[in-house]
Design an enzyme around this catalytic site. Structure first.
Site, PDB file in Angstrom:
ATOM      1  N   ARG A  45       0.796  -1.196   0.000  1.00  0.00           N
ATOM      2  CA  ARG A  45       0.000   0.000   0.000  1.00  0.00           C
ATOM      3  C   ARG A  45       0.847   1.271   0.000  1.00  0.00           C
ATOM      4  NH1 ARG A  45      -3.478  -2.187   5.086  1.00  0.00           N
ATOM      5  NH2 ARG A  45      -4.124  -4.096   4.069  1.00  0.00           N
ATOM      6  N   GLU A 101       7.641   2.183  -6.243  1.00  0.00           N
ATOM      7  CA  GLU A 101       7.742   1.716  -4.855  1.00  0.00           C
ATOM      8  C   GLU A 101       7.878   2.929  -3.933  1.00  0.00           C
ATOM      9  OE1 GLU A 101       7.288  -0.386  -2.567  1.00  0.00           O
ATOM     10  OE2 GLU A 101       8.931  -1.840  -2.467  1.00  0.00           O
ATOM     11  N   ASP A 102       7.450   2.774  -2.678  1.00  0.00           N
ATOM     12  CA  ASP A 102       7.582   3.870  -1.723  1.00  0.00           C
ATOM     13  C   ASP A 102       9.027   4.030  -1.248  1.00  0.00           C
ATOM     14  OD1 ASP A 102       7.555   1.415  -0.405  1.00  0.00           O
ATOM     15  OD2 ASP A 102       6.135   2.014   1.155  1.00  0.00           O
ATOM     16  N   ASP A 105      14.796  -0.526   0.734  1.00  0.00           N
ATOM     17  CA  ASP A 105      15.623  -0.664   1.936  1.00  0.00           C
ATOM     18  C   ASP A 105      16.722  -1.689   1.618  1.00  0.00           C
ATOM     19  OD1 ASP A 105      16.501  -0.820   4.552  1.00  0.00           O
ATOM     20  OD2 ASP A 105      14.642  -1.561   5.392  1.00  0.00           O
ATOM     21  N   LYS A 133      17.260   3.805   0.752  1.00  0.00           N
ATOM     22  CA  LYS A 133      18.221   3.725   1.866  1.00  0.00           C
ATOM     23  C   LYS A 133      19.434   2.948   1.370  1.00  0.00           C
ATOM     24  CE  LYS A 133      14.895   3.344   5.696  1.00  0.00           C
ATOM     25  NZ  LYS A 133      14.420   2.382   6.704  1.00  0.00           N
ATOM     26  N   PHE A 154      13.926   4.516  10.432  1.00  0.00           N
ATOM     27  CA  PHE A 154      12.575   4.063  10.078  1.00  0.00           C
ATOM     28  C   PHE A 154      11.675   5.288   9.937  1.00  0.00           C
ATOM     29  CE2 PHE A 154       8.336   2.378  10.539  1.00  0.00           C
ATOM     30  CZ  PHE A 154       8.404   1.258   9.732  1.00  0.00           C
ATOM     31  N   ASP A 161       3.876   3.580   6.483  1.00  0.00           N
ATOM     32  CA  ASP A 161       3.169   3.348   7.747  1.00  0.00           C
ATOM     33  C   ASP A 161       4.058   2.795   8.852  1.00  0.00           C
ATOM     34  OD1 ASP A 161       3.516   0.701   6.576  1.00  0.00           O
ATOM     35  OD2 ASP A 161       2.111   0.004   8.110  1.00  0.00           O
ATOM     36  N   ARG A 167       0.113   6.849   7.523  1.00  0.00           N
ATOM     37  CA  ARG A 167       0.207   6.977   6.059  1.00  0.00           C
ATOM     38  C   ARG A 167      -0.271   8.353   5.598  1.00  0.00           C
ATOM     39  NH1 ARG A 167       1.327   1.854   3.921  1.00  0.00           N
ATOM     40  NH2 ARG A 167       0.341   0.093   4.953  1.00  0.00           N
TER      41      ARG A 167
HETATM   42  P1  5GP Z   1      13.173  -4.175   1.406  1.00  0.00           P
HETATM   43  O1  5GP Z   1      12.762  -5.501   0.850  1.00  0.00           O
HETATM   44  O2  5GP Z   1      13.763  -3.227   0.375  1.00  0.00           O
HETATM   45  O3  5GP Z   1      14.097  -4.328   2.604  1.00  0.00           O
HETATM   46  O4  5GP Z   1      11.881  -3.526   2.049  1.00  0.00           O
HETATM   47  C1  5GP Z   1      11.039  -2.694   1.350  1.00  0.00           C
HETATM   48  C2  5GP Z   1       9.752  -2.504   2.111  1.00  0.00           C
HETATM   49  O5  5GP Z   1       9.985  -2.435   3.535  1.00  0.00           O
HETATM   50  C3  5GP Z   1       9.112  -1.180   1.726  1.00  0.00           C
HETATM   51  O6  5GP Z   1       8.232  -1.344   0.636  1.00  0.00           O
HETATM   52  C4  5GP Z   1       8.386  -0.793   3.000  1.00  0.00           C
HETATM   53  O7  5GP Z   1       7.118  -1.419   3.024  1.00  0.00           O
HETATM   54  C5  5GP Z   1       9.239  -1.383   4.111  1.00  0.00           C
HETATM   55  N1  5GP Z   1      10.176  -0.377   4.673  1.00  0.00           N
HETATM   56  C6  5GP Z   1      11.520  -0.338   4.555  1.00  0.00           C
HETATM   57  N2  5GP Z   1      12.024   0.708   5.204  1.00  0.00           N
HETATM   58  C7  5GP Z   1      10.966   1.374   5.741  1.00  0.00           C
HETATM   59  C8  5GP Z   1      10.836   2.570   6.528  1.00  0.00           C
HETATM   60  O8  5GP Z   1      11.785   3.283   6.880  1.00  0.00           O
HETATM   61  N3  5GP Z   1       9.572   2.927   6.875  1.00  0.00           N
HETATM   62  C9  5GP Z   1       8.467   2.202   6.530  1.00  0.00           C
HETATM   63  N4  5GP Z   1       7.291   2.652   6.924  1.00  0.00           N
HETATM   64  N5  5GP Z   1       8.548   1.070   5.791  1.00  0.00           N
HETATM   65  C10 5GP Z   1       9.790   0.675   5.395  1.00  0.00           C
END
Ligand code: 5GP
Length: 177
Positions: A45, A101-102, A105, A133, A154, A161, A167
């Protein structure tokens, strides 16, 4: 106040607007001249607000679709074990697809989704994230359009969220203990 637990404002509404507008220009420039409508795919979302703003800054004919994926780990760390919860309505075969994507990470979620999408034979697949990040990256992901690099904190707001809350925060902030 609903945002009383936000200890630091990381990205203001004005910075968000400038960033999204720049991304819209970059995307428009990149895809100008393609001979079919661009398909912009948002990962729900977290991307819903960014996606709504971004498409209004892209000056090209386009369609939108959404996908919900879930990443299962120990709850705090992305395992990269991605499951499709809600799939696209649209076939992406032969299409020019921009995946939105939002935040990226570790990159595990995005890399799995990119692999799944590539298996569906799009004409092209590019990726766009609002936040990035770089310090946390463990998976090999090339981000084609990146809004902002942020430190390893974070963050919530602008679609992101914590336990489904925050959100609707119009800026991006860091949540205190
Ligand atoms: P990845 O697979 O790249 O480690 O994780 C990506 C997902 O983790 C993002 O789509 C998001 O849902 C969540 N995520 C990673 N870092 C953050 C953060 O700082 N804040 C929030 N709210 N979600 C995060």
């Amino acid at each position: 106040m609903f945002d009383s637990k936000i200890t630091k404002k990381l990205i203001s509404e004005e910075q968000i607007q400038q960033t999204v507008s720049r991304l819209g220009k970059e995307v428009t420039e990149h895809y100008t001249g393609i001979d079919q409508e661009l398909l912009v795919v948002g990962l729900l979302r977290g991307s819903f607000i960014f996606m709504a703003d971004l498409v209004r800054c892209i000056e090209l004919p386009l369609c939108v679709d959404f996908m919900t994926v879930s990443s299962y780990g120990d709850g705090t760390i992305s395992s990269g074990d991605v499951k499709i919860i809600m799939d696209l309505d649209t076939s992406i075969e032969g299409r020019d697809v921009l995946l939105v994507e939002d935040i990226v990470d570790t990159g595990k979620t995005f890399s799995k989704v990119i692999r799944m999408m590539n298996n569906r034979n799009p004409n092209s697949l590019k990726v766009c994230t609002f936040l990035n990040k770089p310090e946390c990256r463990t998976a090999d992901v090339t981000v084609d359009f990146c809004g902002m690099d942020i430190p390893n904190e974070f963050v919530v707001g602008y679609g992101l969220d914590f336990a489904q809350q925050y959100r609707n925060l119009p800026y991006v902030g860091v949540l205190g203990e």
